[in-house]
Design an enzyme around this catalytic site. Structure first.
Site, PDB file in Angstrom:
ATOM      1  N   GLY A  12     -47.617  -1.133 -13.412  1.00  0.00           N
ATOM      2  CA  GLY A  12     -47.960  -2.467 -12.924  1.00  0.00           C
ATOM      3  C   GLY A  12     -48.082  -3.543 -13.988  1.00  0.00           C
ATOM      4  CB  SER A  13     -46.983  -3.909 -17.517  1.00  0.00           C
ATOM      5  OG  SER A  13     -45.581  -3.832 -17.518  1.00  0.00           O
ATOM      6  CG  ASN A  14     -42.663  -6.536 -14.902  1.00  0.00           C
ATOM      7  OD1 ASN A  14     -42.277  -7.553 -15.477  1.00  0.00           O
ATOM      8  ND2 ASN A  14     -42.180  -5.323 -15.171  1.00  0.00           N
ATOM      9  NE  ARG A  90     -40.352   3.661  -0.063  1.00  0.00           N
ATOM     10  CZ  ARG A  90     -39.988   4.723   0.632  1.00  0.00           C
ATOM     11  NH1 ARG A  90     -40.132   5.917   0.146  1.00  0.00           N
ATOM     12  NH2 ARG A  90     -39.460   4.599   1.847  1.00  0.00           N
ATOM     13  CG  LEU A  92     -37.145  -3.111  -0.234  1.00  0.00           C
ATOM     14  CD1 LEU A  92     -37.514  -4.588  -0.148  1.00  0.00           C
ATOM     15  CD2 LEU A  92     -38.388  -2.251  -0.127  1.00  0.00           C
ATOM     16  CG  HIS A 108     -32.527  -3.163 -12.869  1.00  0.00           C
ATOM     17  ND1 HIS A 108     -32.935  -1.958 -12.324  1.00  0.00           N
ATOM     18  CD2 HIS A 108     -31.486  -2.875 -13.679  1.00  0.00           C
ATOM     19  CE1 HIS A 108     -32.159  -0.990 -12.791  1.00  0.00           C
ATOM     20  NE2 HIS A 108     -31.277  -1.526 -13.610  1.00  0.00           N
ATOM     21  CD  GLU A 141     -28.661  -5.305   4.800  1.00  0.00           C
ATOM     22  OE1 GLU A 141     -27.727  -4.556   5.126  1.00  0.00           O
ATOM     23  OE2 GLU A 141     -29.037  -6.293   5.473  1.00  0.00           O
ATOM     24  CD  GLU A 173     -38.804  -5.126 -17.441  1.00  0.00           C
ATOM     25  OE1 GLU A 173     -39.490  -5.017 -16.412  1.00  0.00           O
ATOM     26  OE2 GLU A 173     -38.328  -4.141 -18.029  1.00  0.00           O
TER      27      GLU A 173
END
Ligand code: GAR
Length: 199
Positions: A12-14, A90, A92, A108, A141, A173
């Site tokens: 969770g650093s971003n 994950r 979506l 990314h 998608e 990032e």
């Protein structure tokens, strides 16, 4: 003020970088909820420590459509307008994406379209590229594929390991995710095909 929802799977650093910028007043938004698909995600604790709503919705063993519906429901209940994927590992479903058209962002750790998918920094090293970086893009998608908002480059050094390259990329990032979020919140852009053009 724009209400954002942040989806994480781990460190969770971003998310923290975004939260820091919001606290500093440089992003005009509030974090309505942080959702993790893994209970042990460090980012959940950090979110709670900051007094934010932090929810674990475990994905294990659940059908994608069913899982995504649960996440969308939580986001809707929290009044979320913009969704930030921040190390959310994950894919979506189309149904999820249709709920927030051009309102889901992802970061990314490569210069897309190079090295989509897992272990992008390792892929870059193995390929022998001399420059890599990171990309913030809208989510569509396909995997790591939507219109690109911002990219940043970093050099790949001869002595790099996946770890040293990852930490050089991670700094960028943290910078560009907030920059991209500001742009989306400002609405000062238009999308032409795959191109995001500032207006
Ligand atoms: C970041 O490097 C992010 O770019 C990457 O996972 C890491 C999460 O770190 N995401 C992907 O590879 C998505 N395909 P964080 O939890 O500390 O933000």
């Amino acid at each position: 003020m724009t209400r954002i929802g942040i989806l994480i799977s781990g460190r969770g650093s971003n998310f923290e970088a975004i939260a820091d910028n919001i606290s500093a007043g440089t992003i005009d938004a509030e974090i309505a909820v942080v959702i993790s698909n893994r209970g042990e995600a460090r980012g959940l604790e950090v979110a709670r420590g900051r007094g934010l709503r932090a929810v674990c919705i475990p994905s294990k063993g659940l059908d994608r459509q069913i899982y995504d519906r649960m996440v969308v429901e939580e986001l809707r209940q929290c009044g979320v307008e913009v969704v930030c994927l921040a190390g959310f590992m994950r894919l979506l479903s189309a149904e999820f994406i249709r709920e927030f058209p051009n309102r889901i962002l992802n970061i990314h750790p490569s210069l897309l379209p190079a090295f989509p998918g897992l272990d992008a920094q390792h892929q870059a090293l193995e390929h022998g590229v001399k420059i890599s970086g990171c990309t913030v893009h809208f989510v569509d998608e396909n995997l790591d594929a939507g219109p690109i908002l911002i990219q940043a480059t970093v050099p790949v050094l001869d002595e790099d390991t996946a770890e040293t390259l990852s930490s050089r990329i991670l700094k960028e990032e943290h910078r560009i995710y907030s920059e991209a979020l500001r742009l989306v919140i400002s609405g000062r852009y238009r999308i032409e095909g795959r191109r995001v053009i500032r207006t």
